[in-house]
Motif scaffolding. Sequence first.
Motif, PDB file in Angstrom:
ATOM      1  N   MET A   6     -66.892 -19.770  10.474  1.00  0.00           N
ATOM      2  CA  MET A   6     -67.458 -20.958  11.100  1.00  0.00           C
ATOM      3  C   MET A   6     -68.435 -21.661  10.164  1.00  0.00           C
ATOM      4  N   ILE A   7     -69.283 -20.876   9.483  1.00  0.00           N
ATOM      5  CA  ILE A   7     -70.268 -21.455   8.571  1.00  0.00           C
ATOM      6  C   ILE A   7     -69.571 -22.167   7.416  1.00  0.00           C
ATOM      7  N   PHE A   8     -68.536 -21.524   6.845  1.00  0.00           N
ATOM      8  CA  PHE A   8     -67.790 -22.148   5.752  1.00  0.00           C
ATOM      9  C   PHE A   8     -67.221 -23.488   6.208  1.00  0.00           C
ATOM     10  N   THR A   9     -66.657 -23.530   7.407  1.00  0.00           N
ATOM     11  CA  THR A   9     -66.025 -24.747   7.905  1.00  0.00           C
ATOM     12  C   THR A   9     -67.044 -25.846   8.144  1.00  0.00           C
ATOM     13  N   VAL A  10     -68.101 -25.511   8.887  1.00  0.00           N
ATOM     14  CA  VAL A  10     -69.125 -26.505   9.198  1.00  0.00           C
ATOM     15  C   VAL A  10     -69.796 -27.014   7.927  1.00  0.00           C
ATOM     16  N   ALA A  11     -70.048 -26.113   6.976  1.00  0.00           N
ATOM     17  CA  ALA A  11     -70.713 -26.510   5.739  1.00  0.00           C
ATOM     18  C   ALA A  11     -69.876 -27.516   4.962  1.00  0.00           C
ATOM     19  N   GLN A  12     -68.560 -27.333   4.932  1.00  0.00           N
ATOM     20  CA  GLN A  12     -67.708 -28.274   4.207  1.00  0.00           C
ATOM     21  C   GLN A  12     -67.747 -29.654   4.836  1.00  0.00           C
ATOM     22  N   VAL A  13     -67.678 -29.712   6.162  1.00  0.00           N
ATOM     23  CA  VAL A  13     -67.678 -31.008   6.844  1.00  0.00           C
ATOM     24  C   VAL A  13     -69.036 -31.686   6.701  1.00  0.00           C
ATOM     25  N   VAL A  14     -70.118 -30.939   6.960  1.00  0.00           N
ATOM     26  CA  VAL A  14     -71.456 -31.513   6.839  1.00  0.00           C
ATOM     27  C   VAL A  14     -71.728 -31.943   5.391  1.00  0.00           C
ATOM     28  N   GLY A  15     -71.296 -31.114   4.440  1.00  0.00           N
ATOM     29  CA  GLY A  15     -71.464 -31.489   3.043  1.00  0.00           C
ATOM     30  C   GLY A  15     -70.727 -32.773   2.700  1.00  0.00           C
ATOM     31  N   GLY A  16     -69.526 -32.944   3.259  1.00  0.00           N
ATOM     32  CA  GLY A  16     -68.786 -34.181   3.024  1.00  0.00           C
ATOM     33  C   GLY A  16     -69.491 -35.395   3.599  1.00  0.00           C
ATOM     34  N   VAL A  17     -70.033 -35.249   4.811  1.00  0.00           N
ATOM     35  CA  VAL A  17     -70.763 -36.348   5.454  1.00  0.00           C
ATOM     36  C   VAL A  17     -71.993 -36.732   4.628  1.00  0.00           C
ATOM     37  N   LEU A  18     -72.770 -35.721   4.228  1.00  0.00           N
ATOM     38  CA  LEU A  18     -73.993 -35.983   3.471  1.00  0.00           C
ATOM     39  C   LEU A  18     -73.692 -36.599   2.104  1.00  0.00           C
ATOM     40  N   THR A  19     -72.686 -36.050   1.419  1.00  0.00           N
ATOM     41  CA  THR A  19     -72.351 -36.563   0.088  1.00  0.00           C
ATOM     42  C   THR A  19     -71.884 -38.004   0.140  1.00  0.00           C
ATOM     43  N   GLN A  20     -71.075 -38.340   1.141  1.00  0.00           N
ATOM     44  CA  GLN A  20     -70.517 -39.685   1.221  1.00  0.00           C
ATOM     45  C   GLN A  20     -71.543 -40.711   1.692  1.00  0.00           C
ATOM     46  N   TRP A  21     -72.392 -40.352   2.625  1.00  0.00           N
ATOM     47  CA  TRP A  21     -73.261 -41.349   3.244  1.00  0.00           C
ATOM     48  C   TRP A  21     -74.730 -41.244   2.835  1.00  0.00           C
ATOM     49  N   ALA A  22     -75.159 -40.119   2.275  1.00  0.00           N
ATOM     50  CA  ALA A  22     -76.567 -39.978   1.918  1.00  0.00           C
ATOM     51  C   ALA A  22     -76.767 -39.603   0.447  1.00  0.00           C
ATOM     52  N   GLY A  23     -75.733 -39.076  -0.211  1.00  0.00           N
ATOM     53  CA  GLY A  23     -75.868 -38.640  -1.597  1.00  0.00           C
ATOM     54  C   GLY A  23     -75.850 -37.120  -1.687  1.00  0.00           C
ATOM     55  N   TRP A  24     -75.382 -36.614  -2.825  1.00  0.00           N
ATOM     56  CA  TRP A  24     -75.174 -35.172  -2.947  1.00  0.00           C
ATOM     57  C   TRP A  24     -76.480 -34.391  -2.909  1.00  0.00           C
ATOM     58  N   ARG A  25     -77.600 -35.019  -3.264  1.00  0.00           N
ATOM     59  CA  ARG A  25     -78.880 -34.293  -3.244  1.00  0.00           C
ATOM     60  C   ARG A  25     -79.253 -33.837  -1.841  1.00  0.00           C
ATOM     61  N   TRP A  26     -78.788 -34.571  -0.832  1.00  0.00           N
ATOM     62  CA  TRP A  26     -79.121 -34.201   0.542  1.00  0.00           C
ATOM     63  C   TRP A  26     -78.435 -32.911   0.975  1.00  0.00           C
ATOM     64  N   VAL A  27     -77.418 -32.484   0.254  1.00  0.00           N
ATOM     65  CA  VAL A  27     -76.806 -31.189   0.543  1.00  0.00           C
ATOM     66  C   VAL A  27     -77.832 -30.076   0.362  1.00  0.00           C
ATOM     67  N   PHE A  28     -78.767 -30.274  -0.570  1.00  0.00           N
ATOM     68  CA  PHE A  28     -79.832 -29.298  -0.806  1.00  0.00           C
ATOM     69  C   PHE A  28     -81.051 -29.578   0.071  1.00  0.00           C
ATOM     70  N   PHE A  29     -81.397 -30.859   0.244  1.00  0.00           N
ATOM     71  CA  PHE A  29     -82.569 -31.196   1.049  1.00  0.00           C
ATOM     72  C   PHE A  29     -82.428 -30.709   2.488  1.00  0.00           C
ATOM     73  N   VAL A  30     -81.208 -30.780   3.034  1.00  0.00           N
ATOM     74  CA  VAL A  30     -81.021 -30.462   4.443  1.00  0.00           C
ATOM     75  C   VAL A  30     -81.237 -28.979   4.724  1.00  0.00           C
ATOM     76  N   THR A  31     -81.168 -28.153   3.702  1.00  0.00           N
ATOM     77  CA  THR A  31     -81.371 -26.720   3.927  1.00  0.00           C
ATOM     78  C   THR A  31     -82.841 -26.346   4.089  1.00  0.00           C
ATOM     79  N   VAL A  32     -83.744 -27.241   3.654  1.00  0.00           N
ATOM     80  CA  VAL A  32     -85.175 -26.915   3.725  1.00  0.00           C
ATOM     81  C   VAL A  32     -85.641 -26.715   5.164  1.00  0.00           C
ATOM     82  N   PRO A  33     -85.426 -27.669   6.094  1.00  0.00           N
ATOM     83  CA  PRO A  33     -85.865 -27.419   7.470  1.00  0.00           C
ATOM     84  C   PRO A  33     -85.143 -26.244   8.131  1.00  0.00           C
ATOM     85  N   ILE A  34     -83.898 -26.006   7.728  1.00  0.00           N
ATOM     86  CA  ILE A  34     -83.175 -24.868   8.303  1.00  0.00           C
ATOM     87  C   ILE A  34     -83.834 -23.564   7.880  1.00  0.00           C
TER      88      ILE A  34
END
Length: 283
Positions: A6-34
């Motif tokens: 489940m984590i692998f699947t969700v991470a791929q989709v969320v990573g795609g959303v962040l990379t396309q609409w916010a930039g690849w750096r947000w793939v790392f930024f989003v892990t901070v609050p988590i």
Amino acid sequence: MWLTGMIFTVAQVVGGVLTQWAGWRWVFFVTVPIRVAGLVGAVRGLPRHDAPGRRPRLDLVGAVLVTTALTGVSYGVMQARGQAVLGGGLALLAVFVVHQARWAREPLLSLGIFRLRAVSSGNAVMLLLGLGFFASPILLSLYLQDVHGWSPLRAGLGYLPVGVAMFAGAQAAGRLTLRFGARRVTAGCCLVGAAGALGVAAFLGVDRSYVLTVVVSVGVFGFGTAAALTPITVVASSGVPAAQNGLAAGLLNTVRQTSGAIGLAVLGTISAATASGWATTHP
């Protein structure tokens, strides 16, 4: 282990959303609050250590040595001219082993645990599995984007069938292990994963079908690998004294994480070199 799929699947989709609409750096930024939320939850939710007797001391020197060593090895493998860093990491890893065996009063890693054949074999299998599999989601995403021309979001969604296969494999692992035993299921699931990897090697290409390459081949690869994680964990912790259960679990997780990082570095380097060579000969 179903959570892994489940984590692998969700991470791929969320990573795609962040990379396309916010930039690849947000793939790392989003892990901070988590991570902050996880830390707060651990402090507030986990029980305190109230066992009688003296608490064991943290082997701080050993922790620094092994962390620096593994970081150096991973970084050295990733860099084209990182031989010095790689050599330094390996040297520090050797110093860590000597420290654990001779110098540490309360070692971080009791080397005697490797005398248990189940622990050694379980971690060896996890090492090989990590080297070969845990880089596949990133390489698959790059393949779909760079070769098929998909957007990051579409590439993330394209990984969903693989995530479903991993979820199914993880769900089946428990029942299979109870019925046939951990060793047999580990061997069988690794063979299934190897068959999927051979399919990827056979069908991967510029003009090849997404269904054959990803849905079928990578799906089989993911199913077999995810199904193997549960019996590997059972094997790697069998026969371990109760006082060392935490050590066995931590060791297996460290091997999994480190092998995944090194595998990604090695396979990423090979992939980049191969792509560069192909581009040179096909202008």
